[in-house]
Scaffold this motif. Sequence first.
Motif, short mmCIF file in Angstrom:
data_model
loop_
_atom_site.label_atom_id
_atom_site.label_comp_id
_atom_site.label_asym_id
_atom_site.label_seq_id
_atom_site.Cartn_x
_atom_site.Cartn_y
_atom_site.Cartn_z
N LYS A 423 0.83 -1.20 0.00
CA LYS A 423 0.00 0.00 0.00
C LYS A 423 0.87 1.26 0.00
N ASN A 426 2.88 1.42 -3.48
CA ASN A 426 1.98 1.77 -4.59
C ASN A 426 1.55 3.22 -4.53
N THR A 427 1.31 3.71 -3.31
CA THR A 427 0.93 5.11 -3.14
C THR A 427 2.05 6.03 -3.60
N VAL A 431 1.91 8.66 -6.73
CA VAL A 431 2.19 10.09 -6.58
C VAL A 431 3.32 10.52 -7.51
#
Length: 464
Positions: A423, A426-427, A431
Amino acid sequence: MEGFENEDEYFEIEMLLNWEPVGALNACFFAKRGFQVEVYEAREDIRTAKDVKGRSINLALSHRGRQALKAIGIEDQIVSKGIPMNGRMIHSHSGKKSSISYGTKGQYILSVDRANLNRELLFAASQYPNVKLNFEEKLQHYSAEKGVLTFIRCDSATFEVSHDLFVGCDGAFSTMRKEFMRQSRFDYSHVYIPHGYMELTIPPKNGDFSMEPNFLHIWPRNTFMMIALPNMDKSFTCTLFMPFEDFEKLTTGDEVLQFFKKYFPDSIPLIGVEALKQDYFRLPAQAMISVKCSSYHISSKCVLMGDAAHAVVPFYGQGMNAGFEDCIVFDELMNQFHNDISKCLPEFSRLRVPDDHAIADLAMYNYVEMRKHVNSKWFIFRKNVDNFLHFCMPKTIVPLYTMVTFTRIRYHEVIQRSKWQSKVINTVLFVMGASATVTGAVFLFKYSPKLLDIQQLQNWNFGF
């Protein structure tokens, strides 16, 4: 053998094994504590057997299993008879090969021969004077109420035995577990996956390996795959994993050859045309089962370990390692509770059930990764990102495979940590990608105004 910790302790422990390495390893752990141990095996002594029959698929020994072997002092002799595999070697349709490392430099798993490992463990157990090995004596029934096991010998004679503790290490189709299923509040489930496996062989070439030996070779074809693991005799054990209906479509040697020409063309000269046609029909495709149950013990008299408690499909190479970790976890609990079996058993179930269920799920997932995801450029990219971040922040970011294979982080914690890491990563990637897209659009608008009017910019899809 030296090293008894409780030489005055008299506690009778009975092991059941079906050429299951977990049983023989367990016998060493209990014998080292000075307990009286009897081991019962349904088949003949593998150390003297001329024809070894049983399950195929090479075993992959990794950190968890090695720690258990180290605890009883036989890690080095087992490792010396294994072949290091530093990563996966991917074979494309065209025959092009590319490698994916398992971890950092120096991290590898070992290809180990199942029969030889069983021999070594039985030999190690036999060195303890308080271990008695019994062969060709098959368990017929276990009565939890009476605390009695009923066996049958090869001459059809039956006999009963009773001990202080029964340890069932008798495989995925455990006879001991049948008694557990009669107990109230015992959860049990098993799943046969729709894919089977078939074993083939790549022989040595001019007395040497015909492919790179220090890799697990994979031919990923999305819905099925073939793998090859190196052996000490310079051969490779190949295993074809495929849906049963696909196996059943191939009914002649020529059909098998055409199938391999289409999907595994570079393997044909390695296996040999005639050998391929013959070996494919030597045995039918074998089934693979995943077993989950809870709990692993009945009162203070009986406990399940290894495949009897948690058979898993072979795609993470953790079945044996999870079973060996059962042994070392129980041994650690014996230290913690000062050999109090009544306290060790419930705690063992509490600790191991969530972990063994977790590795069963991970093994199912890894089949999809091995036969499909390794073909994806995104998968390779993410692997590189994970490895880079692990290099930069070794304690914060640890790749999933590394946690499973090269640490003793509890399996269920591995899943939780991996989800959190994915998580976060991937974030960050999202971005960064979005920022790069916006920067590129601004640059294009600023320096090439004729190429982009305001209306086009408003309609631009930035990937959000």
